[in-house]
Design a protein around this motif. Structure first.
Motif, PDB file in Angstrom:
ATOM      1  N   ILE A 176       0.855  -1.181   0.000  1.00  0.00           N
ATOM      2  CA  ILE A 176       0.000   0.000   0.000  1.00  0.00           C
ATOM      3  C   ILE A 176       0.893   1.233   0.000  1.00  0.00           C
ATOM      4  N   SER A 178       0.595   5.296   0.429  1.00  0.00           N
ATOM      5  CA  SER A 178      -0.404   6.268   0.884  1.00  0.00           C
ATOM      6  C   SER A 178       0.275   7.568   1.308  1.00  0.00           C
ATOM      7  N   GLY A 190      -5.003   4.323   9.953  1.00  0.00           N
ATOM      8  CA  GLY A 190      -6.033   4.636   8.973  1.00  0.00           C
ATOM      9  C   GLY A 190      -5.629   4.238   7.572  1.00  0.00           C
ATOM     10  N   ALA A 191      -4.375   4.529   7.217  1.00  0.00           N
ATOM     11  CA  ALA A 191      -3.883   4.206   5.881  1.00  0.00           C
ATOM     12  C   ALA A 191      -3.727   2.709   5.673  1.00  0.00           C
ATOM     13  N   PHE A 193      -5.213   0.136   7.323  1.00  0.00           N
ATOM     14  CA  PHE A 193      -6.381  -0.727   7.510  1.00  0.00           C
ATOM     15  C   PHE A 193      -7.673  -0.123   6.964  1.00  0.00           C
ATOM     16  N   SER A 194      -7.536   0.931   6.167  1.00  0.00           N
ATOM     17  CA  SER A 194      -8.672   1.541   5.464  1.00  0.00           C
ATOM     18  C   SER A 194      -9.805   1.947   6.404  1.00  0.00           C
ATOM     19  N   VAL A 195      -9.430   2.655   7.462  1.00  0.00           N
ATOM     20  CA  VAL A 195     -10.421   3.225   8.370  1.00  0.00           C
ATOM     21  C   VAL A 195     -10.143   4.715   8.497  1.00  0.00           C
ATOM     22  N   SER A 196     -11.134   5.473   8.945  1.00  0.00           N
ATOM     23  CA  SER A 196     -10.941   6.907   9.109  1.00  0.00           C
ATOM     24  C   SER A 196      -9.990   7.181  10.269  1.00  0.00           C
ATOM     25  N   LYS A 234      -8.261  -6.772  12.666  1.00  0.00           N
ATOM     26  CA  LYS A 234      -8.026  -6.228  11.326  1.00  0.00           C
ATOM     27  C   LYS A 234      -6.781  -6.797  10.655  1.00  0.00           C
ATOM     28  N   LYS A 257       1.072  -4.814   4.056  1.00  0.00           N
ATOM     29  CA  LYS A 257      -0.048  -5.324   4.842  1.00  0.00           C
ATOM     30  C   LYS A 257      -0.212  -6.811   4.585  1.00  0.00           C
TER      31      LYS A 257
END
Length: 259
Positions: A176, A178, A190-191, A193-196, A234, A257
């Motif tokens: 990933i 980012s 956040g980056a 695990f794709s959460v805010s 996660k 990841k």
């Protein structure tokens, strides 16, 4: 006495036994939170023993604390156990499935747990196309070898394997790339695990995030290259590299990841 206090007391007793009896002693397998909890033992007086963590392979999520008398002159516990298997209190089980059934991590875990074996007796389940490796404490080896005959609808064959065989099974991962404003923990979580960032911060404050096997509660905790993140429920990720900085001052980072 709470479960956490009992765990810490047992680990401290094992460390003392290692010192008093000049022998290798080890806990059962620990999750990230439990490992973080007993890491306080490393800060206590450690004149006669060294503390290592063993999960059967590099970067294992579930590891056992191993207390080794200093006169053993061990620098790397994985290499030591490979060279001295009789001193290792753990073994590796290989589960081979048939060619026709697809099985997941959950399938293997469910089948083994259904036999009545406690999770603390087992390390990570390393699944590949033809089966699964499972590190375990030696006391359950015979039971697994004799009792595990199927996983889901698949017939399986179970045997003991050498820990060196795990090296042939590479964990699956994805890369990933980012942009983040800084290497704050909440930004990286956040980056990865794709959460805010808000959700990441909440998870950190709840104790769900670990950095290099240590439970961290501060969203603004500063990371560095090579930091390993575990987000309970996660998965796991590594901050592999800082690739540069944008014109607006944002950092471009590469994350590995595990999937």
């Amino acid at each position: 006495m709470t479960d956490d206090e009992l765990l810490l007391a047992k680990a401290r007793d094992l460390k003392t036994r290692s010192e008093d009896d000049s022998m290798i002693c080890a806990t059962n397998f620990l999750d990230e939170r439990q490992r973080s909890l007993i890491s306080v033992l490393e800060k206590e007086q450690n004149k006669y023993t060294d503390t290592f963590y063993f999960g059967g392979y590099k970067d294992a999520s579930r590891t056992a604390a191993v207390f080794v008398p200093k006169f053993f002159e061990v620098t790397d516990i994985d290499s030591f156990f490979l060279e001295n298997p009789d001193d290792c209190p753990f073994c590796l089980i290989r589960i081979d499935k048939d060619r026709f059934t697809s099985l997941s991590h959950r399938d293997y875990l469910g089948a083994v747990m259904a036999l009545g074996i406690k999770r603390e007796m087992l390390g990570d389940f390393l699944v590949d196309e033809s089966g699964c490796f499972v590190p375990c404490v030696r006391s359950v080896k015979g039971f697994l070898l004799s009792q595990l005959e199927s996983v889901g609808r698949a017939s399986v064959k179970v045997k003991e394997a050498a820990f060196s065989e795990i090296a042939l099974t590479e964990a699956k991962s994805e890369e990933i790339v980012s942009f983040v404003s800084s290497l704050r923990l909440d930004n990286a979580v956040g980056a990865a695990f794709s959460v805010s960032r808000t959700k990441a911060g909440e998870a950190i404050e709840k104790g769900l995030v670990f950095v290099n096997s240590v439970q961290v509660f501060k969203p603004d905790y500063k990371l560095s290259e090579g930091s390993t993140l575990v987000f309970r429920g996660k998965g796991k990720a590594v901050i592999e590299e800082i690739l540069g900085e944008s014109k607006k001052g944002r950092l471009r980072i590469k994350i590995k990841k595990y999937i």
